[in-house]
Design an enzyme around this catalytic site. Structure first.
Site, PDB file in Angstrom:
ATOM      1  N   LEU A 144       0.822  -1.210   0.000  1.00 56.23           N
ATOM      2  CA  LEU A 144       0.000   0.000   0.000  1.00 56.23           C
ATOM      3  C   LEU A 144       0.858   1.263   0.000  1.00 56.23           C
ATOM      4  CD1 LEU A 144      -0.540   1.870   2.800  1.00 56.23           C
ATOM      5  CD2 LEU A 144      -1.433  -0.296   3.601  1.00 56.23           C
ATOM      6  N   HIS A 145       0.299   2.313  -0.563  1.00 58.77           N
ATOM      7  CA  HIS A 145       0.997   3.594  -0.641  1.00 58.77           C
ATOM      8  C   HIS A 145      -0.038   4.697  -0.751  1.00 58.77           C
ATOM      9  CE1 HIS A 145       0.681   1.572  -4.544  1.00 58.77           C
ATOM     10  NE2 HIS A 145       0.490   2.747  -5.097  1.00 58.77           N
ATOM     11  N   GLN A 146       0.186   5.737   0.006  1.00 53.67           N
ATOM     12  CA  GLN A 146      -0.708   6.893   0.008  1.00 53.67           C
ATOM     13  C   GLN A 146      -0.153   7.967  -0.916  1.00 53.67           C
ATOM     14  OE1 GLN A 146      -3.732   8.150   1.840  1.00 53.67           O
ATOM     15  NE2 GLN A 146      -2.805   9.374   3.447  1.00 53.67           N
TER      16      GLN A 146
END
Ligand SMILES: [Zn+2]
Length: 185
Positions: A144-146
């Site tokens: 995951l990455h924002q």
């Protein structure tokens, strides 16, 4: 001076399909970081770029800041200048898999990324968010990455061009150095 977003409705910033928010959530236009190194499987040992970046130097990995549990890195294929991503060191796919400390630091880094982008570039606004799962457009769904994408009034017209243009490495290096300095300030 920062523009008051409430005085400038979204409709005036992005016109129809040109709005960057749609790009952010559109699968086929999802940016890959180091696309040539896309992971072929779900495992951390399978060449996941978000797992290999922290082992590089800040300069080589385009890392802007490192925390205890997350780091901030420039996107190689930005939607806009200064497009950052906040990424947990741990290889997890789903937001619900983050523990409390990771959740807190990811939120804190998102705020610090906004501050650094305002300091370095005077960003007027931001698109911030995560694509969860391949069907939702995550380029690297396994880790995951924002996304933190700075926006400026009137930037809409050149963004489609930017999104399809590989940014010059030197430009990314300069941007990284600017943001790292702003982050530390
Ligand atoms: Zn990973």
């Amino acid at each position: 001076m920062l523009r008051n977003m409430t005085s400038e409705p979204e409709q005036q910033i992005g016109v129809g399909t040109q709005d960057a928010f749609q790009r952010l959530w559109t699968p086929h236009r999802m940016a890959y970081i180091q696309g040539e190194n896309k992971p072929s499987g779900p495992g951390a040992d399978d060449g996941c770029p978000f797992c290999t970046i922290p082992a590089k130097s800040d300069e080589d990995g385009l890392v802007v800041a490192r925390g205890e549990r997350v780091y901030a890195v420039l996107n190689l294929y930005p939607y806009n200048g200064g497009h950052l991503m906040v990424v947990p060191f741990r290889h997890v796919a789903d937001y619900t898999e983050l523990d409390g400390a990771e959740t807190a630091e990811l939120a804190e880094f998102t705020k610090r990324a906004m501050t650094a982008l305002r300091t370095a570039s005077g960003a007027h606004g931001f698109n911030i968010g995560m694509n969860q799962g391949g069907v939702a457009g995550a380029g690297i769904a396994a880790h995951l990455h924002q996304h933190v994408v700075p926006r400026w009034g009137g930037d809409t017209n050149f963004m489609p061009v930017v999104a399809h243009t590989k940014v010059l490495p030197q430009l990314l290096a300069d941007t990284r150095a600017m943001l790292a300095a702003a982050w530390a300030a």
